[in-house]
Design an enzyme around this catalytic site. Structure first.
Site, PDB file in Angstrom:
ATOM      1  N   HIS A  28      12.649 -13.077  -5.124  1.00  0.00           N
ATOM      2  CA  HIS A  28      13.468 -13.953  -4.273  1.00  0.00           C
ATOM      3  C   HIS A  28      13.183 -15.401  -4.635  1.00  0.00           C
ATOM      4  CE1 HIS A  28      14.746 -15.065   0.150  1.00  0.00           C
ATOM      5  NE2 HIS A  28      15.154 -15.979  -0.733  1.00  0.00           N
ATOM      6  N   HIS A  30      15.706 -18.943  -5.839  1.00  0.00           N
ATOM      7  CA  HIS A  30      17.014 -19.508  -6.195  1.00  0.00           C
ATOM      8  C   HIS A  30      16.760 -20.459  -7.354  1.00  0.00           C
ATOM      9  CE1 HIS A  30      18.719 -18.120  -2.295  1.00  0.00           C
ATOM     10  NE2 HIS A  30      17.444 -18.214  -1.961  1.00  0.00           N
ATOM     11  N   HIS A 208      20.371 -12.197   2.180  1.00  0.00           N
ATOM     12  CA  HIS A 208      19.504 -12.911   3.114  1.00  0.00           C
ATOM     13  C   HIS A 208      19.887 -12.462   4.532  1.00  0.00           C
ATOM     14  CE1 HIS A 208      18.625 -15.415  -0.289  1.00  0.00           C
ATOM     15  NE2 HIS A 208      17.973 -16.338   0.396  1.00  0.00           N
ATOM     16  N   GLU A 211      16.377 -14.559   8.397  1.00  0.00           N
ATOM     17  CA  GLU A 211      15.563 -15.733   8.039  1.00  0.00           C
ATOM     18  C   GLU A 211      15.491 -16.594   9.306  1.00  0.00           C
ATOM     19  OE1 GLU A 211      17.283 -18.287   5.028  1.00  0.00           O
ATOM     20  OE2 GLU A 211      15.430 -19.473   4.812  1.00  0.00           O
ATOM     21  N   ASP A 289      11.172 -18.584  -3.091  1.00  0.00           N
ATOM     22  CA  ASP A 289      12.459 -19.055  -2.555  1.00  0.00           C
ATOM     23  C   ASP A 289      12.991 -20.266  -3.333  1.00  0.00           C
ATOM     24  OD1 ASP A 289      14.655 -18.820  -0.924  1.00  0.00           O
ATOM     25  OD2 ASP A 289      13.694 -19.508   0.913  1.00  0.00           O
ATOM     26  N   ASP A 290      12.551 -21.458  -2.957  1.00  0.00           N
ATOM     27  CA  ASP A 290      12.995 -22.691  -3.633  1.00  0.00           C
ATOM     28  C   ASP A 290      11.749 -23.523  -3.935  1.00  0.00           C
ATOM     29  OD1 ASP A 290      16.082 -22.543  -3.237  1.00  0.00           O
ATOM     30  OD2 ASP A 290      15.226 -22.076  -1.277  1.00  0.00           O
TER      31      ASP A 290
HETATM   32  N1  ADE Z   1      19.766 -21.008  -0.615  1.00  0.00           N
HETATM   33  C1  ADE Z   1      18.655 -21.478  -1.194  1.00  0.00           C
HETATM   34  N2  ADE Z   1      17.580 -21.220  -0.448  1.00  0.00           N
HETATM   35  C2  ADE Z   1      18.019 -20.564   0.648  1.00  0.00           C
HETATM   36  C3  ADE Z   1      17.402 -20.007   1.788  1.00  0.00           C
HETATM   37  N3  ADE Z   1      16.082 -20.097   1.997  1.00  0.00           N
HETATM   38  N4  ADE Z   1      18.169 -19.415   2.717  1.00  0.00           N
HETATM   39  C4  ADE Z   1      19.484 -19.330   2.541  1.00  0.00           C
HETATM   40  N5  ADE Z   1      20.120 -19.813   1.477  1.00  0.00           N
HETATM   41  C5  ADE Z   1      19.393 -20.424   0.530  1.00  0.00           C
HETATM   42 ZN    ZN Z   2      16.410 -17.558  -0.326  1.00  0.00          ZN
END
Ligand code: ADE
Ligand code: ZN
Length: 349
Positions: A28, A30, A208, A211, A289-290
């Site tokens: 997971h 992006h 997703h 969250e 994630d990011d």
């Molecule tokens: N796009 C990038 N990161 C995200 C996240 N944590 N939740 C939803 N969309 C995303």
């Molecule tokens: Zn995500």
């Protein structure tokens, strides 16, 4: 499960080293969320794009988020510097090098084509650059990398169908589809038909859910979209029947602890429910994630989470084993990584 090594013999002070060296899969992340401020500025300059921040420092200062939407606004602005095939390659290559350094053996990378096609960047440009980096990662870094196309859930079902159409000429260059962006108010069932079509096409399905959104979104991702994994899913602990379902069906949850901290899903990392998910027998995994926005790549997520929550060596093994089990890699590759993981723990002194 009895393990062929004694995790109790690993002293707590050696755990950080073990977390770093153990082989693992990232399921997971992006790829647009791996754009470091330095690369955003370099690409902006290379492409003559102006961004509303004067310096790398000023941009980094803006990374103080209060919820998912406050992050997404900056994340989409950052992605606007990506124009050419080489830009997409450079972004993915930078991430894959960091993943290799963290002993990631398998990386399943999300990408958000609508963020780019809406700006006039072609699907061929996006997928071409990302896929070329995946091919190079296998030979140059020993990282097995694959792409998952995400539909932006704040956009329409029609836009998702159009995006799928545009991507189908590159069907062999991505392994599945996901659903991301603003969760609350955009339930999974909005995309029932497009996911049904993707299922017919033999694509892997993830979404997703849970969250920020309620357990009901996790139920509908499972029952309406028929996903194989849930991305995040941390709100599931609010619904005991859902927890039982996730455990019984061995549905992996791709949990992202530093993301949850930075987006205020949990007020403190010590309050994260990763341990509760593992204790309930769920196939929980750790992911970044990011990473450029949330303060850390894979190993940093493991290190900070273990330090804050007191998870132990057995749980470290479990999380790494779960990451391989939950991946969409083939059976032979999974076995090889599982054996490597066992050897890593057995030989750790
Ligand atoms: N796009 C990038 N990161 C995200 C996240 N944590 N939740 C939803 N969309 C995303
Ligand atoms: Zn995500």
């Amino acid at each position: 499960m009895s393990l062929p090594f004694d995790t109790a013999a690993i002293p707590a002070e050696r755990l950080p080293e073990l977390l770093g060296i153990m082989p693992k899969a990232e399921l997971h992340m992006h790829i647009e969320g791996s754009l470091e401020p330095e690369l955003i500025f370099a690409l902006a300059q290379r492409n003559g794009v102006t961004i509303p921040y004067a310096s790398v420092e000023e941009l980094r200062k803006a990374y103080a988020f209060t919820n998912l939407q406050s992050f997404l606004d900056i994340y989409y602005a950052g992605a606007s510097v990506l124009l050419t095939e080489q830009d997409f390659y450079d972004m993915a290559w930078a991430y894959l090098q960091r993943a290799a350094a963290d002993n990631v053996r398998r990386a399943e990378m999300f990408f958000d084509p609508q963020t780019h096609t809406e700006r006039g960047v072609s699907m061929a440009t996006v997928i071409g650059g990302l896929h070329r980096a995946c091919v190079d990662a296998k030979t140059a870094l020993g990282v097995d990398a694959a792409l998952i196309l995400c539909f932006l859930r704040h956009l329409s079902e029609e836009s998702a169908f159009e995006t799928l159409e545009q991507a189908l000429p590159f069907r062999d260059q991505f392994i599945g589809v996901g659903l991301d962006s603003s969760e609350v108010g955009h339930p999974p069932e909005k995309f029932a038909r497009v996911f049904a079509r993707c299922r017919e096409l033999g694509l892997h399905l993830v979404a997703h859910a849970g969250e920020e959104g309620p357990p009901a979104y996790v139920w509908s991702a499972l029952d309406v979209l028929k996903v194989e994994r849930i991305d995040h899913g941390v709100q599931s602990t609010k619904d005991p029947a859902l927890m039982k379902r996730l455990a019984a069906d061995r549905i992996p949850l791709t949990v992202c602890p530093l993301s949850n901290l930075k987006l205020c899903v949990f007020p403190q990392l010590s309050q994260h429910n990763l341990g509760q998910l593992l204790d309930a027998g769920l196939i929980a995994t750790v992911n970044s994630d990011d990473p450029a926005y949330f303060g850390g790549y894979m190993n940093e997520n493991f290190l900070q989470t273990f330090a804050a929550t007191g998870l132990d060596a057995k749980q470290a093994w479990q999380l790494a084993a779960n990451s391989f089990e939950g991946s969409f890699a083939d059976v032979a590759a999974k076995k090889q990584w599982r054996d490597e993981l066992a050897h890593c723990f057995a030989s750790f002194r």
